[in-house]
Structure formats: C-alpha cells, structure tokens
Design an enzyme around this catalytic site. Structure first.
Site, short mmCIF file in Angstrom:
data_model
loop_
_atom_site.label_atom_id
_atom_site.label_comp_id
_atom_site.label_asym_id
_atom_site.label_seq_id
_atom_site.Cartn_x
_atom_site.Cartn_y
_atom_site.Cartn_z
CG ASN A 126 26.92 72.56 41.80
OD1 ASN A 126 26.71 71.79 42.74
ND2 ASN A 126 27.41 73.77 41.97
CG HIS A 184 30.90 70.39 44.26
ND1 HIS A 184 29.59 70.27 44.68
CD2 HIS A 184 31.31 69.15 43.92
CE1 HIS A 184 29.25 68.99 44.61
NE2 HIS A 184 30.26 68.29 44.15
NE ARG A 199 31.26 75.18 52.26
CZ ARG A 199 30.05 75.33 51.72
NH1 ARG A 199 29.85 74.98 50.47
NH2 ARG A 199 29.06 75.83 52.44
NE ARG A 231 23.27 78.27 48.86
CZ ARG A 231 23.58 77.04 48.44
NH1 ARG A 231 23.75 76.81 47.15
NH2 ARG A 231 23.74 76.08 49.30
CB SER A 235 32.39 76.01 47.92
OG SER A 235 31.58 74.86 48.12
NE ARG A 292 28.55 72.66 53.31
CZ ARG A 292 27.27 72.97 53.06
NH1 ARG A 292 26.69 72.54 51.96
NH2 ARG A 292 26.58 73.73 53.89
CB ALA A 325 22.41 70.11 49.69
CG HIS A 358 26.92 66.74 50.39
ND1 HIS A 358 28.16 66.60 49.79
CD2 HIS A 358 26.62 68.06 50.30
CE1 HIS A 358 28.58 67.79 49.39
NE2 HIS A 358 27.66 68.70 49.68
CD GLU A 401 30.48 65.57 42.06
OE1 GLU A 401 31.06 64.50 41.78
OE2 GLU A 401 30.08 65.85 43.20
CG ASP A 418 21.07 54.34 41.68
OD1 ASP A 418 22.28 54.05 41.79
OD2 ASP A 418 20.19 53.85 42.41
N PRO A 465 19.59 72.12 43.96
CG PRO A 465 19.39 70.93 45.93
CD PRO A 465 19.69 70.76 44.48
CG ASN A 466 19.14 75.82 48.31
OD1 ASN A 466 18.07 76.38 48.47
ND2 ASN A 466 19.48 74.71 48.94
CE1 TYR A 479 28.30 76.97 47.65
CE2 TYR A 479 26.87 78.29 49.06
CZ TYR A 479 27.46 77.08 48.75
OH TYR A 479 27.22 75.98 49.53
C1 DQA Z 1 27.89 73.17 46.26
C2 DQA Z 1 28.41 72.59 47.58
C3 DQA Z 1 27.31 71.88 48.34
O1 DQA Z 1 27.82 71.36 49.58
C4 DQA Z 1 26.18 72.85 48.67
O2 DQA Z 1 25.14 72.17 49.32
C5 DQA Z 1 25.71 73.57 47.45
C6 DQA Z 1 26.67 74.05 46.48
C7 DQA Z 1 28.96 74.03 45.55
O3 DQA Z 1 28.73 74.35 44.40
O4 DQA Z 1 29.97 74.40 46.16
O5 DQA Z 1 24.52 73.84 47.33
O6 DQA Z 1 27.55 72.10 45.40
#
Ligand code: DQA
Length: 146
Positions: A76, A102, A109, A20, A104, A113, A79, A82, A100, A89, A12-13, A25
């Site tokens: 990735n 991320h 942070r 953003r 950031s 997170r 959110a 978390h 995996e 699963d 998401p996002n 990011y």
């Molecule tokens: C993220 C870190 C997450 O905490 C955050 O909710 C994201 C992006 C990252 O790529 O740093 O949406 O996964």
C-alpha cells in the site's frame, strides 16, 4: 529455492491507521493488519516481513532487499501511489509479483487519487475493501506461488 516469505510494505501515514480519518480508513491499526496478514500467511505456508515507512527511499530499499529474499510483495504505497515513479521502477527491477492494496476506494475519492503509478506494475489491485484487502492480496500471492 525462493523463500516462502512475503514483503508487506506500507507507505506514508499508514502508521497512523486507527486514528487517521477513521471514517475513510477504518478503526483497524497497522499492527492489527500486520498481525492478521502474518497469521493468514502462516496458514498458507508463508512468513511475512512487515515494513512501514514515511520515506520513499526507505520503501525503495525494502523493495530492493526483497529480491532473492521474498516471493512476492504486498504494497500500500499510500500517497506515493499518486506521485512516485521511483517506487514502480523499484518494483519492476526486482521482478517479483506485486499486489497493490488501498484501504479506501481511491476511484471514488478526489481526482488526484484516481491514478496510481504502481498499478501499472502490479499484478492485482484491490481498493475499497478495507483491511480485508490485504488478506485477499495474501491469498492471491500464496495461490500463485509454488
Ligand atoms: C490509500 C489511499 C491514498 O490515496 C492515501 O494517500 C493513503 C491511503 C488507501 O489505503 O486508501 O495514504 O493508499
């Protein structure tokens, strides 16, 4: 024989990358990340299936579809890292190597997170390297797959 294909999954996002919180990011957009991952993977002999969704169930469906069709998963989870038990699963169920990513450094942070449920099922985790983290993940998976 397992397909020489990697699933690149963004949660998401992450469709908003570039606009953003660029101070967190960066300025690179998701299409740019997908293009650079696809180009690097091609050099290493892999195709990429790129999926982004803001919906947990769609991410889970994409993980299920990777079984028998992809050789590894770069994720990735945004959110959902978390909060979701269903995503790790699903990753465990399909028995594929997971990297995996991320953008950031989640450990630097807010405390909420710092824990990722996905990390417990990932072979490797990269946080804080920006878009280059996805490239390290491709190199890792390509290097370990036959
Ligand atoms: C993220 C870190 C997450 O905490 C955050 O909710 C994201 C992006 C990252 O790529 O740093 O949406 O996964």
């Amino acid at each position: 024989m397992t397909a020489r294909r990697l699933l690149l999954l963004n949660g998401p996002n992450l469709n908003l990358l570039g606009t953003r919180q660029p101070e967190v990011y960066g300025a690179t957009t998701l299409p740019e990340i997908e293009a650079s991952v696809t180009a690097l993977a091609a050099e290493l002999g892999f195709e990429v299936r790129a999926v982004q969704s803001n919906h947990e169930g769609v991410l889970i469906d994409a993980i299920h579809e990777a079984r028998g069709d992809c050789a590894g998963i770069i994720i990735n989870p945004g959110a959902y890292s978390h909060t979701s038990v269903a995503i790790p699963d699903a990753l465990t169920s399909v028995e594929l190597p997971v990297a995996e990513v991320h953008l950031s450094n989640i450990h630097r942070r807010e405390p909420f997170r710092h824990h990722s449920y996905v990390s417990a099922v990932a072979e490797m985790v990269i946080a804080g390297a920006g878009p280059a983290g996805y490239e390290y993940a491709v190199r890792y998976l390509a290097g370990k797959l036959p």
